[in-house]
Write a protein that holds these residues in place. Structure first.
Motif, mmCIF file in Angstrom:
data_model
loop_
_atom_site.group_PDB
_atom_site.id
_atom_site.type_symbol
_atom_site.label_atom_id
_atom_site.label_comp_id
_atom_site.label_asym_id
_atom_site.label_seq_id
_atom_site.Cartn_x
_atom_site.Cartn_y
_atom_site.Cartn_z
ATOM 1 N N UNK A 1 34.233 23.314 48.801
ATOM 2 C CA UNK A 1 33.066 22.528 49.201
ATOM 3 C C UNK A 1 32.974 22.411 50.723
ATOM 4 N N UNK A 2 31.744 22.224 51.200
ATOM 5 C CA UNK A 2 31.485 22.018 52.621
ATOM 6 C C UNK A 2 30.858 20.631 52.799
ATOM 7 N N UNK B 1 22.846 21.102 52.179
ATOM 8 C CA UNK B 1 21.990 22.234 51.842
ATOM 9 C C UNK B 1 22.779 23.360 51.177
ATOM 10 N N UNK B 2 24.061 23.473 51.545
ATOM 11 C CA UNK B 2 24.932 24.502 50.967
ATOM 12 C C UNK B 2 26.292 23.878 50.666
ATOM 13 N N UNK C 1 26.582 28.495 46.798
ATOM 14 C CA UNK C 1 25.651 27.403 46.493
ATOM 15 C C UNK C 1 24.445 27.881 45.691
ATOM 16 N N UNK C 2 23.922 29.065 46.013
ATOM 17 C CA UNK C 2 22.763 29.581 45.282
ATOM 18 C C UNK C 2 23.117 29.866 43.833
ATOM 19 N N UNK D 1 23.742 18.874 34.078
ATOM 20 C CA UNK D 1 24.848 19.691 34.573
ATOM 21 C C UNK D 1 25.025 19.417 36.061
ATOM 22 N N UNK D 2 26.257 19.362 36.495
ATOM 23 C CA UNK D 2 26.536 19.101 37.907
ATOM 24 C C UNK D 2 27.795 19.845 38.327
ATOM 25 N N UNK D 3 27.968 19.999 39.639
ATOM 26 C CA UNK D 3 29.124 20.683 40.212
ATOM 27 C C UNK D 3 30.028 19.635 40.865
#
Length: 480
Positions: free
Chosen positions: A120-121, A125-126, A132-133, A149-151
């Motif tokens: 993760x950053x 946005x990313x 991320x996309x 759903x989530x990350x």
């Protein structure tokens, strides 16, 4: 959305339990600001409970549960309405289509699906960098399946409150929301090193043992370990090229005498990195080695096999390699072809083939990877360019499904997707080169594979729905 009059027909009884009921199609879940402690349901569903003379009185979302009352929606709206106080207690992130499960007097809305990863950053946005996309597309696929759903990663878990500050992707882009522990976890760690880290293993074990959360696709396949498991199954043996681990010079020489060419591969490698091909035609005095270095395909000639191995592997890494039988593959313009086949578990818990595509090696390359100038073709495209019988397509599907069942049986944990690399020799026989628990997605850059690309994103969420249902059954049985 289904017609309101049909809702009662979609409230099915689960065959495995006899008394788990579920709406087969999702309904929009909305927040109601004018009520308290109440879930409003469509009239036909309300009438079902009226006829049974019993109503659910508990409502769960992920690991959170609260008491609730049930009422019917005014005006026969085709949705679920949840009072704002329950909405906040359960930790719902936003209005969205959900499934509804009933087990006894408990209702479960969701499912809530956590996609576990790392890298993760701090950039919203990313949030997962270059991936991320991919994750945005994966999470967004939930609009087709229902449920959230989530990350998330280890650092986003609050063990004290039993919540996760996960990343959701909506029309407004990425946003974070604090939600309960999920119903199911889809593991998408980026590499073996991260997966094997102590913190990763501790977190996954705690989620499974303390919260009883089913987790699918844990771990990367080890090439040799998988080969050892498969070669003990009579249905897998026909697909397996001869393979030896930690080869000695005599092993490589004996295989060259039989096959005239072999491949040396890192036992835990991926993406074609580190693969070298050794060629020794029977009518030729020399040994040849084909490999890639500094982004160039190279070919070297040696007078002896020990000289080749000493020069190509100066650090003596044979103990970390596999040697595999070379296959005379079908070709296009003298370039070898192999096939990527994706299989996935679906919403019924059954394996299906979700994608088949051909990969053609770049000129002078020993692998078909796109990063090595490889080329992707759909099966119809390839059939127009070479003599490709329909039987080959059928055999690839059969091989992928057969091996998926065997791998599932012989692997610890729940397997939900596999990416296979198959070769087809000039006689039409199918050979397994590799199986990946976290298959790459480079083939989906092909414009005519977009339907398959979308399907491979939706299927993991459908399988998560299946696992959620099974988990609710298991937990309910444990409570009794």
């Amino acid at each position: 959305m289904m017609p309101l009059s049909s809702i009662v027909h979609y409230l099915r009884i689960n065959e495995r339990s006899g008394n788990l009921m579920k709406l087969e199609e999702p309904l929009m879940l909305k927040k109601d600001l004018d009520s308290s402690n109440t879930l409003f349901v469509p009239e036909t569903l309300f009438e079902t409970w009226t006829e049974q003379r019993t109503f659910p009185d508990h409502l769960s979302f992920g690991s959170k549960t609260a008491f609730c009352k049930i009422d019917t929606i005014p005006g026969k709206k085709e949705a679920l309405l949840l009072s704002a106080d329950l909405w906040n207690i359960l930790g719902l992130p936003y209005e969205f289509p959900v499934h509804l499960f009933q087990k006894g007097k408990s209702l479960h809305i969701g499912p809530l699906i956590g996609i576990y990863t790392a890298g993760f950053t701090s950039d919203l946005l990313r949030p997962v960098g270059d991936r991320s996309l991919f994750f945005a597309k994966q999470v967004s696929a939930s609009k087709h399946t229902g449920g959230y759903a989530f990350v998330f990663g280890s650092h986003l878990i609050n063990w004290d409150s039993g919540t996760i500050k996960g990343y959701f992707h909506t029309k407004k882009g990425w946003q974070q929301a604090e939600v309960p522990m999920p119903n199911v976890i889809y593991e998408r760690l980026p590499n073996r090193k991260t997966e094997q880290a102590d913190i990763t293993q501790e977190v996954l074990q705690k989620l499974k043992k303390d919260y009883f959360i089913p987790l699918f696709n844990p771990g990367f396949f080890d090439k040799w370990d998988l080969y050892e498991k498969l070669k003990d199954d009579q249905h897998a043996i026909p697909y397996l090229p001869e393979t030896r681990t930690a080869p000695e010079v005599k092993d490589i020489r004996s295989m060259l005498n039989i096959y005239e060419h072999v491949y040396l591969k890192p036992a835990r490698g991926s993406l074609g990195i580190g693969i070298q091909q050794i060629i020794k035609p029977q009518n030729d005095y020399y040994y040849y080695c084909r490999f890639r270095k500094d982004d160039e395909n190279r070919l070297r000639k040696y007078k002896s096999l020990p000289q080749l191995l000493a020069n190509q592997f100066p650090e003596g890494l044979l103990s970390q390699l596999l040697v595999q039988q070379g296959i005379h593959l079908i070709r296009k313009d003298h370039r070898p072809i192999d096939f990527r086949v994706h299989t996935n578990k679906n919403k019924y818990g059954n394996w299906e083939v979700s994608t088949i595509a051909a990969k053609i090696a770049g000129t002078g390359s020993l692998t078909t990877h796109l990063s090595y100038s490889g080329e992707v073709k759909t099966i119809p495209e390839l059939a127009k360019e070479i003599d490709l019988q329909k039987e080959v397509f059928d055999n690839l599907q059969s091989a992928a499904l057969t091996l998926s069942h065997i791998i599932e049986r012989k692997t610890n944990g729940i397997v939900g997707e596999i990416g296979f690399d198959f070769g087809v020799d000039k006689s039409g026989k199918v050979w397994l080169f590799e199986a990946n628990s976290k298959p790459g997605r480079a083939i989906f850059k092909h414009p005519h594979l977009q339907k398959e690309e979308a399907r491979t994103r939706i299927l993991p969420l459908e399988f998560a729905l299946f696992l959620s249902e099974a988990s609710i059954l298991k937990k309910s049985a444990a409570v009794r």
